[in-house]
Design a protein around this motif. Structure first.
Motif, PDB file in Angstrom:
ATOM      1  N   GLY A 122      -4.724  29.952 -68.221  1.00  0.00           N
ATOM      2  CA  GLY A 122      -5.339  28.758 -68.800  1.00  0.00           C
ATOM      3  C   GLY A 122      -6.791  28.815 -69.526  1.00  0.00           C
ATOM      4  N   GLN A 123      -7.266  30.105 -69.419  1.00  0.00           N
ATOM      5  CA  GLN A 123      -8.632  30.262 -70.275  1.00  0.00           C
ATOM      6  C   GLN A 123      -8.270  31.233 -71.087  1.00  0.00           C
ATOM      7  N   PRO A 124      -9.503  31.246 -72.174  1.00  0.00           N
ATOM      8  CA  PRO A 124      -9.435  32.598 -73.168  1.00  0.00           C
ATOM      9  C   PRO A 124      -9.563  33.759 -72.443  1.00  0.00           C
ATOM     10  N   TYR A 125      -9.000  34.770 -73.075  1.00  0.00           N
ATOM     11  CA  TYR A 125      -9.257  36.132 -72.223  1.00  0.00           C
ATOM     12  C   TYR A 125      -9.447  37.361 -73.192  1.00  0.00           C
ATOM     13  N   LEU A 126     -10.544  38.172 -73.266  1.00  0.00           N
ATOM     14  CA  LEU A 126     -10.590  39.133 -74.260  1.00  0.00           C
ATOM     15  C   LEU A 126     -10.211  40.375 -73.391  1.00  0.00           C
ATOM     16  N   ILE A 127      -9.348  41.053 -74.294  1.00  0.00           N
ATOM     17  CA  ILE A 127      -8.784  42.327 -73.632  1.00  0.00           C
ATOM     18  C   ILE A 127      -9.835  43.593 -74.051  1.00  0.00           C
ATOM     19  N   LEU A 128     -10.121  43.991 -73.001  1.00  0.00           N
ATOM     20  CA  LEU A 128     -11.077  45.322 -73.139  1.00  0.00           C
ATOM     21  C   LEU A 128     -10.220  46.518 -72.434  1.00  0.00           C
ATOM     22  N   GLY A 129      -9.409  46.917 -73.413  1.00  0.00           N
ATOM     23  CA  GLY A 129      -8.171  47.677 -72.994  1.00  0.00           C
ATOM     24  C   GLY A 129      -8.306  49.459 -73.131  1.00  0.00           C
ATOM     25  N   GLY A 130      -7.203  50.088 -72.590  1.00  0.00           N
ATOM     26  CA  GLY A 130      -7.030  51.379 -72.811  1.00  0.00           C
ATOM     27  C   GLY A 130      -5.517  51.633 -72.778  1.00  0.00           C
ATOM     28  N   GLU A 131      -5.099  52.257 -73.497  1.00  0.00           N
ATOM     29  CA  GLU A 131      -3.664  52.784 -73.482  1.00  0.00           C
ATOM     30  C   GLU A 131      -3.597  54.167 -73.073  1.00  0.00           C
ATOM     31  N   LEU A 132      -2.585  54.226 -72.272  1.00  0.00           N
ATOM     32  CA  LEU A 132      -2.094  55.675 -71.568  1.00  0.00           C
ATOM     33  C   LEU A 132      -1.650  56.477 -72.566  1.00  0.00           C
ATOM     34  N   TYR A 133      -1.428  57.724 -72.075  1.00  0.00           N
ATOM     35  CA  TYR A 133      -0.754  58.643 -72.877  1.00  0.00           C
ATOM     36  C   TYR A 133       0.771  58.242 -72.589  1.00  0.00           C
ATOM     37  N   ASN A 134       1.658  58.764 -73.555  1.00  0.00           N
ATOM     38  CA  ASN A 134       3.201  58.143 -73.530  1.00  0.00           C
ATOM     39  C   ASN A 134       3.668  58.448 -72.204  1.00  0.00           C
TER      40      ASN A 134
ATOM     41  N   LEU B 203      -4.511  47.259 -68.934  1.00  0.00           N
ATOM     42  CA  LEU B 203      -4.102  48.655 -69.273  1.00  0.00           C
ATOM     43  C   LEU B 203      -2.827  48.730 -69.945  1.00  0.00           C
ATOM     44  N   LEU B 204      -2.806  49.460 -71.047  1.00  0.00           N
ATOM     45  CA  LEU B 204      -1.535  49.410 -71.963  1.00  0.00           C
ATOM     46  C   LEU B 204      -0.563  50.587 -71.498  1.00  0.00           C
ATOM     47  N   ALA B 205       0.456  50.312 -71.252  1.00  0.00           N
ATOM     48  CA  ALA B 205       1.415  51.246 -70.832  1.00  0.00           C
ATOM     49  C   ALA B 205       2.798  51.274 -71.061  1.00  0.00           C
TER      50      ALA B 205
END
Length: 546
Positions: A42-54, A78-80
Motif C-alpha cells: 500500500g506504500q511507494p517502494y524504491l527498489i535498491l536491488g541486485g541481480e544474481l548470476y544466472n 533481490l532479482l533472481a
C-alpha cells in the motif's frame, strides 16, 4: 483432530492475511512530472536491488551461502531467475521446490524478490527450455537464418511453443498466488533479453508465411493515434511507404532489414504479451521485459534484433498492452544517454541489470536515475561479485538511498527533485562541464570537479547525486563529489545565501544533524560541497538578499 484444526486455522489465517495485503502494483503520481511508482504493501517502494548470476538461485544450498554477502551490500530486493527447465522437467508436471526455498530464504533475510522468467528465450537463445522442448524440433520449431541454417532459438511463430511457455508461466504465477501471501515477490520479468540473431528476422517457413500476411489493425491504429510522438525510426519506415492504413508488412514498412526488424519485433512482443496476460490472469503482478542494447553503427542482425529497444518501443507498446515496463539493461558507459530514452510518460524507468557489481560508476548512476528520472529501482548484475562491501561504492550509495527513500518517494512526480552526474559517451569520454537545473524557485549550477585540486577524468565518472526540495527554501543535497551553487532567477539584482548547512543523516526517519558547515566547507556561504570519496547528505536552508 487437533492437528487438523490447527492446520486449517493456519491456512485460514494465511488466506486472510493475503486478502488484507494488497498485491504490488504500479500507480501514477504527481502533476508536475507525472510518473509511475511501485506500490508495495500500500506504500511507494524504491527498489535498491541486485541481480544474481544466472545460476546462483538454481541451488538452494548455494544461494544460502550468499546471503551474508548480499545483505552487506544493503539491498532490499533481490532479482533472481526462475528456469523453465527446472520447474517443468516433464510436460505438465511442475516442481517449485527451488522457488519455494528461495521465497523462504528471502523472507528470513527481510528481502523482497523480483523474478526473472527464463522461458523460451534468454539472451536471444533458447537454452533454458526443458529437454522435452529442446528435443522435439517438429513440435517446437527453431528459427532459421537467411541461409536456412537452424538456430538454437525457438521461433515466435510456433503455436505449440507459445502454448507450452504460456502454460508454464501461468502455472508459475498461479503457484505464487497460492504460496506468496506475504507478497515477497514484487514483479516478474517475462523472458530475458529477447532478440534475433544472426539476421534481423527469422527466415523459417512460418515466418515467411507471416510476412505475407496483413499488418495487424492494432499496430496500424497505434501508428495513426501516436503519429506525432512516434520514434523517427518507425515513423520514417511507415511514412516512407505512404502511411498506409492496410497491407502486408512489406507494403506498409518496405523491404529493408529495418522493416524486417519491425515485423520480427511485433511477433516477439505479441508472444511476450500473451505470457504476461496469462500470468496476470492468475496473479496480476507488474510485468516487464528487458533488452540487450544495440551498439552504435550496427545494423539489425548485428545485434540481438527486434527486442524492446528505443527505436522499436512503439511496436512493443502496440503489441504488448499487458507488459507494464520496457526495462533497460546497461553495460555501456553512456548510461544517461540510454536511460533518458527509457523514461516515457507511458514507461517508468526501471534498471534491473546495470554494469557489473563493483563498477565505480554504479553509485552515481543510481543517484542520477532515481533523482533525475524518478526510477522505481536500480539493480546491478552479478551482485554476489561484491567481495568487500566496505570498499565498494555501491553499499555506501545504497545505505544513503535507504535513508532518503521516504523523501525520494514523496518527491517523485512532484517536480521537487533533480539528479546530477556527468554525461559519458559510448567511448567513455566524460563531459566535465557543469550541469544546470531549475528547482524550487532557484537555479542550480552543479560542478563535478574537485574544488581544491585537479580532478582525474576517471574520477568524474564516480561523481553524482540528487537534490530534493523539502520546503520553500530547504533542500537535501545528497551524493558524492558534487558542488552545488544556488542562484536566484532575478540575479544579479538578487543574491542567494546559505542560512544554514548541516551534514548528518536520517535515523528512524528523523534528521540527525552533525557538523554545522557555514565556514570553509561552504566556501564562506558560496556553495554546498559533498566529498568525492564517500556518499553523504547535507540539509541546506537558503535565503535571498538584495
Amino acid at each position: 483432530m487437533r492437528r487438523c484444526l490447527a492446520t486449517a486455522l493456519l491456512l485460514a489465517c494465511a488466506i486472510a492475511a493475503a486478502a488484507e495485503t494488497p498485491i504490488p502494483a504500479l500507480r501514477t503520481t504527481g502533476t508536475e512530472r507525472p510518473t509511475q511508482q511501485l506500490i508495495v504493501d500500500g506504500q511507494p517502494y524504491l527498489i535498491l536491488g541486485g541481480e544474481l548470476y544466472n545460476s546462483s538461485a538454481s541451488s538452494l544450498p548455494y544461494l544460502l551461502k550468499l546471503w551474508p554477502q548480499l545483505k552487506a551490500v544493503g539491498l532490499n530486493t533481490l532479482l533472481a531467475p526462475v528456469e523453465w527447465d527446472q520447474i517443468e522437467p516433464a510436460e505438465g508436471t511442475f516442481d517449485f521446490t527451488v522457488l519455494d526455498g528461495m521465497l523462504e530464504q528471502a523472507r528470513a533475510h527481510d528481502t523482497r524478490l523480483v523474478l526473472l522468467w527464463f522461458g523460451a528465450w534468454k539472451n536471444s537463445m533458447s537454452t533454458y527450455v526443458p529437454p522435452w522442448v529442446k528435443q522435439d524440433n517438429a513440435r517446437f520449431p527453431r528459427a532459421r537464418s537467411k541461409t536456412g541454417a537452424p538456430q538454437d532459438i525457438l521461433t515466435p511463430f510456433g503455436t505449440a511453443t507459445l502454448a507450452a511457455d504460456r502454460a508454464a508461466f501461468a502455472a508459475l504465477l498461479r503457484h505464487l498466488r497460492q504460496v506468496d501471501t506475504q507478497r515477497t515477490v514484487l514483479m516478474v520479468q517475462v523472458e530475458n533479453e529477447i532478440g534475433m540473431l544472426p539476421d534481423a528476422r527469422d527466415h523459417g517457413a512460418l515466418a515467411d508465411a507471416a510476412l505475407r500476411e496483413a499488418v495487424p489493425t492494432a499496430l496500424l491504429r497505434y501508428l495513426q493515434a501516436h503519429r506525432a510522438t512516434l520514434h523517427p525510426h518507425v515513423r520514417g519506415l511507415w511514412e516512407g511507404q505512404g502511411s498506409r492504413q492496410g497491407g502486408t508488412w512489406r507494403e506498409v514498412f518496405g523491404t529493408s532489414i529495418e522493416a524486417e526488424e519491425v515485423f520480427q519485433a511485433w511477433h516477439y512482443a505479441s508472444f511476450a504479451n500473451a505470457l504476461a496476460a496469462a500470468g496476470k490472469a492468475e496473479y496480476p503482478l507488474p510485468m516487464f521485459v528487458n533488452v540487450a542494447l544495440n551498439r552504435p553503427g550496427k545494423k539489425p542482425g548485428e545485434y540481438p534484433s527486434a527486442g524492446p529497444l528505443p527505436h522499436l518501443f512503439d511496436v512493443w507498446k502496440a503489441a504488448g498492452p499487458a507488459i507494464d515496463i520496457l526495462a533497460i539493461y546497461t553495460y555501456f558507459a553512456n548510461f544517461t544517454h540510454w536511460a533518458r530514452q527509457f523514461k516515457r510518460p507511458d514507461n517508468p524507468l526501471f534498471v534491473p541489470e546495470a554494469n557489473r557489481a563493483g563498477r565505480a560508476d554504479l553509485g552515481a548512476n543510481a543517484f542520477w536515475a532515481i533523482g533525475e528520472l524518478d526510477a522505481i529501482g536500480f539493480s546491478p548484475f552479478a551482485i554476489e561479485n561484491i567481495r568487500d562491501a566496505g570498499a565498494d561504492v555501491l553499499p555506501g550509495a545504497y545505505a544513503l538511498l535507504r535513508q532518503l527513500a521516504p523523501h525520494i518517494l514523496a518527491a517523485q512526480g512532484q517536480g521537487r527533485m533533480r539528479g546530477f552526474r556527468p554525461d559519458v559517451s559510448y567511448d567513455g569520454v566524460v563531459d566535465t562541464g557543469n550541469a544546470q537545473a531549475a528547482l524550487g524557485g532557484y537555479l542550480l549550477d552543479v560542478s563535478f570537479a574537485n574544488q581544491w585540486g585537479k580532478t582525474d577524468s576517471a574520477e568524474y565518472d564516480t561523481r553524482g547525486g540528487l537534490v530534493i526540495q523539502t520546503s520553500a527554501d530547504e533542500f537535501l543535497v545528497a551524493g558524492r563529489g558534487i558542488t552545488v551553487t544556488f542562484r536566484s532567477p532575478a540575479a544579479p539584482a538578487e543574491g542567494v545565501g546559505i542560512l544554514q548547512a548541516t551534514e548528518g543523516g536520517f535515523v528512524a526517519g528523523r534528521w540527525q544533524p552533525g557538523r554545522w558547515l557555514n565556514g570553509d566547507e561552504t566556501h564562506q556561504g558560496r556553495h554546498i560541497r559533498l566529498p568525492g570519496d564517500v556518499f553523504t547528505v547535507q540539509k541546506v536552508r537558503l535565503y535571498k538578499f538584495r
